[in-house]
Each structure stands twice: as structure tokens, then as C-alpha cells.
Write a protein that holds these residues in place. Structure first.
Motif, PDB file in Angstrom:
ATOM      1  N   HIS A   1      43.543  34.330  32.217  1.00 57.71           N
ATOM      2  CA  HIS A   1      43.266  35.462  32.897  1.00 57.71           C
ATOM      3  C   HIS A   1      42.631  36.401  32.030  1.00 57.71           C
ATOM      4  O   HIS A   1      42.617  37.827  32.388  1.00 57.71           O
ATOM      5  CB  HIS A   1      44.545  36.173  33.616  1.00 57.71           C
TER       6      HIS A   1
ATOM      7  N   CYS B   1      46.942  34.158  26.592  1.00 60.73           N
ATOM      8  CA  CYS B   1      47.858  35.583  26.389  1.00 60.73           C
ATOM      9  C   CYS B   1      49.185  34.971  26.584  1.00 60.73           C
ATOM     10  O   CYS B   1      49.512  33.923  27.024  1.00 60.73           O
ATOM     11  CB  CYS B   1      47.751  36.353  27.904  1.00 60.73           C
TER      12      CYS B   1
ATOM     13  N   CYS C   1      43.168  41.382  28.555  1.00 61.19           N
ATOM     14  CA  CYS C   1      44.563  41.665  28.733  1.00 61.19           C
ATOM     15  C   CYS C   1      45.236  42.321  27.558  1.00 61.19           C
ATOM     16  O   CYS C   1      45.855  43.237  27.844  1.00 61.19           O
ATOM     17  CB  CYS C   1      45.104  40.339  29.378  1.00 61.19           C
TER      18      CYS C   1
ATOM     19  N   THR D   1      51.278  35.831  28.425  1.00 59.51           N
ATOM     20  CA  THR D   1      51.923  35.520  29.983  1.00 59.51           C
ATOM     21  C   THR D   1      51.457  34.005  30.129  1.00 59.51           C
ATOM     22  O   THR D   1      52.239  33.523  31.122  1.00 59.51           O
ATOM     23  CB  THR D   1      51.019  36.406  30.573  1.00 59.51           C
TER      24      THR D   1
HETATM   25 ZN   LIG Z   1      47.839  38.687  29.883  1.00 64.61          ZN
END
Ligand SMILES: [Zn+2]
Ligand SMILES: [Zn+2]
Length: 333
Positions: A64, A42, A151, A44
Motif C-alpha cells: 500500500h 510497511c 505510508c 502493516t
Molecule cells: Zn503502512
């Protein structure tokens, strides 16, 4: 049972992850031990690895969007048994007692715990996870294609919901989340207008393939004013552009966890009851709803698969905008 596992470990932000052999973690009360089969990458994760998010535990195994098979369930686990396929998202724990948690807004809990940030995540062969924050995964998605639902899909879905119910939805930044949101929005009967970097014609044709009715550069004006715009790219300068693209009453949703500074704007582009809102994390309710909806909407994910030990290469490809859809690490079981 393996005693040690391969993992890609972050020791210091700004440095490459290192492939290491570390002990397989042991699940505490209420936790599952998962054998990881796939983990999505991701944006992130990039913000964590690059140090733009500054609260990471170190050393850290990032990741994640974890798909894994339950190996062990510690005492206190309900609803999962060994052999089950489960998904672990970013939102990995909350206090359950604060005003936010008690009012259906656990995503805002000050004690929230985030997977692959405050706990070790999925760039490894095994992980533990709080079973109350894991999801069963819908059938019909191979592990690598299920991973981005966790996600890109969940945050994308929450962002789309925050955008209201207007028909014309703009999306700035056409990566993993956008390619899923586009499919959901068009399934709901809406029109998607995709904005990419001006020179990114490959991204624009990908957006059209996913169902966007129009695609152009971020400085272009859409053919008609939009009802909402979702910004997934971490670039604050997109906020004024998106505000100018929405009609009166339009909503601009910032879907990322990190964004560069937003330039100052003349009040008249906000005037007319336009609004700007950010999306933080997800609630478990979002997850349950989205994972039920994805197969109904026939969401399919486009993935580029990398072996675990190529996590650095995958992160670099994402950073440089070279991923079509979502990047996923396959652990190779
Ligand atoms: Zn994410
Ligand atoms: Zn709380």
C-alpha cells in the motif's frame, strides 16, 4: 497492453507469498489503471501476511505504498491523465456520508477501504486505484524513494502531529516511519530522542545520522523528560516505558495499526495529565500536506530495494529488523 502480470499473492496468512501470473485488472468507474514502478513495504504488510490483521480479502496482493504511472483512466476520473506519476496510500476509499467523513475524520470511516488489504495492492506489475484517494507525487524523488513517503511518511506525519508541538520528541522503534519523522521534526526545530532495541547499536547510529540528538535502548531514560513519545514498534510493553519518559502533560502516541497487549500500569505514571492516543490511518488532507512539506523539509528516504519476486525475503528482513530505513519492491520497468 499486457493481459497478464506478475504478482506476489497471499493465499493464507502465515504462509509465504506466491509469485503468480494473474490477469491485469480493469479499472471501474472513477478508477485509474497504474503500471507499478515501486511499492514500499510497511510493517502493516507484515501484520497482514502474518495474520495479525484478520480481515484481509483472499487471495490478496498486499502492498500500500504504490508508485505507478497512469495507463488508463476510467470514466469519472478527474485530475489525472495517462502518463502521470501517482501515489496510492493505505487509505483507499471511504463512504463520504457518515459522521466521520463529514467531520474531517474520514480516516475513522467504518466503510473505509484499505489498499493491499481489502483490495489488491502494489506487490504486482499493475493495480487499479480509486482516483479520488491517489496523490500526485512531488518531483525530486525517484520512484523507489517516493514509495515510503506514502505510508511511513504519511502515518509518521500524522503521528507527529498528534504528538503536539512540544520540543522534545521521543521515538520508539527506528524504522521507515521514524527515519522520516526525525527529519521532519528536526526541520521544525525540535529535538528527537530515539529508542531502539537495547542491543541495536546500528539502529542508534542510524537515528543519529538522521538527526536524532540522542539515541539509546528502550529501557534507558532520556537525558531529560520528553514532551511526547511516538511508538512505532508493535510492542505494548513500550507504552509504560514511554509514559515514564514523558514529562507532566506529555503525550504518548501509538503509531502502529497493531500492538501486543499493553501491560497494566500504576496510575501514577499516567497522572499529571499525561495521555495515550492511537493513530488510525490517514486523511487525504494529511497526504496533501505531507507531500507538500516533504520536499520543503528536504526529507530524503533511505531505501533497501528488492525485486518484486523477492517480496518474501524483504518481509523477512523487515520482520527481523534488518532493514535500514525502508524496504521497497522495484517492479523493474
Ligand atoms: Zn503502512
Ligand atoms: Zn464514512
Amino acid at each position: 497492453m499486457d493481459k497478464s502480470m506478475r504478482a506476489m499473492v497471499l493465499h493464507r496468512p502465515g504462509r509465504a507469498l506466491e509469485l503468480e501470473n494473474i490477469p491485469v485488472p480493469r479499472p471501474s468507474a472513477g478508477e485509474l489503471l497504474l503500471k507499478i514502478t515501486a511499492c514500499g513495504i510497511c510493517r502493516t504488510d507484515l501484520h497482514v501476511v502474518d495474520g495479525e490483521l484478520t480481515e484481509a480479502k483472499l487471495p490478496l496482493v498486499p502492498g500500500h505504498q504504490i508508485v505507478g504511472i497512469v495507463q488508463e483512466s476510467a470514466p469519472g476520473v478527474e485530475g489525472f491523465t495517462p502518463g502521470d506519476r501517482v501515489g496510492v496510500p493505505w487509505f483507499g476509499g471511504a463512504c463520504g456520508e457518515c459522521d466521520y467523513c463529514l467531520s474531517g475524520r474520514e480516516n475513522l470511516c467504518d466503510q473505509a477501504i484499505f489498499t493491499g488489504y481489502q483490495t489488491n495492492g502494489g506487490f504486482a506489475e499493475y493495480c487499479t486505484a480509486n482516483s479520488r484517494f491517489c496523490f500526485p507525487l512531488p518531483d525530486g524523488y525517484p520512484d523507489t524513494q517516493a514509495a515510503p513517503l506514502l505510508c511511513a511518511g504519511l502515518i509518521g506525519f500524522r503521528s507527529l502531529r498528534m504528538a503536539g508541538s512540544g520540543k522534545r520528541v521521543g521515538i520508539y522503534g527506528f524504522g521507515a516511519a521514524a527515519h522520516i519523522v526525525t527529519q521532519v521534526a528536526t526541520w521544525q526545530g525540535r529535538e528527537v530522542y530515539a529508542f531502539t532495541r537495547p542491543e541495536d547499536t546500528a539502529g542508534q547510529s542510524f537515528a543519529r545520522e538522521m538527526g536524532a540528538c540522542w539515541a539509546g535502548g528502550s529501557f534507558d531514560s532520556p537525558p531529560q523528560p520528553l514532551d511526547s513519545a511516538i511508538i512505532f514498534a508493535p510492542a505494548g510493553e513500550l507504552v509504560p516505558l514511554a509514559l515514564r519518559a514523558v514529562a507532566k502533560g506529555g503525550i504518548v502516541v501509538c503509531g502502529g495499526i497493531h500492538m501486543s497487549d499493553i501491560p497494566s500500569i500504576p496510575y501514577d505514571i499516567l497522572w499529571g495529565e499525561r495521555s495515550i492516543i492511537s493513530v488510525a490511518n490517514l486523511t487525504r488532507q494529511d497526504g496533501l500536506e505531507f507531500l507538500r512539506l516533504a520536499p520543503q523539509a528536504r526529507v530524503r528516504t533511505e531505501v533497501e530495494i528488492f525485486p518484486l519476486e523477492q517480496a518474501n525475503e524483504a518481509l523477512a528482513a523487515l520482520r527481523e529488523g534488518r532493514i535500514r530505513g525502508a524496504a521497497v519492491l522495484a517492479t523493474g520497468f
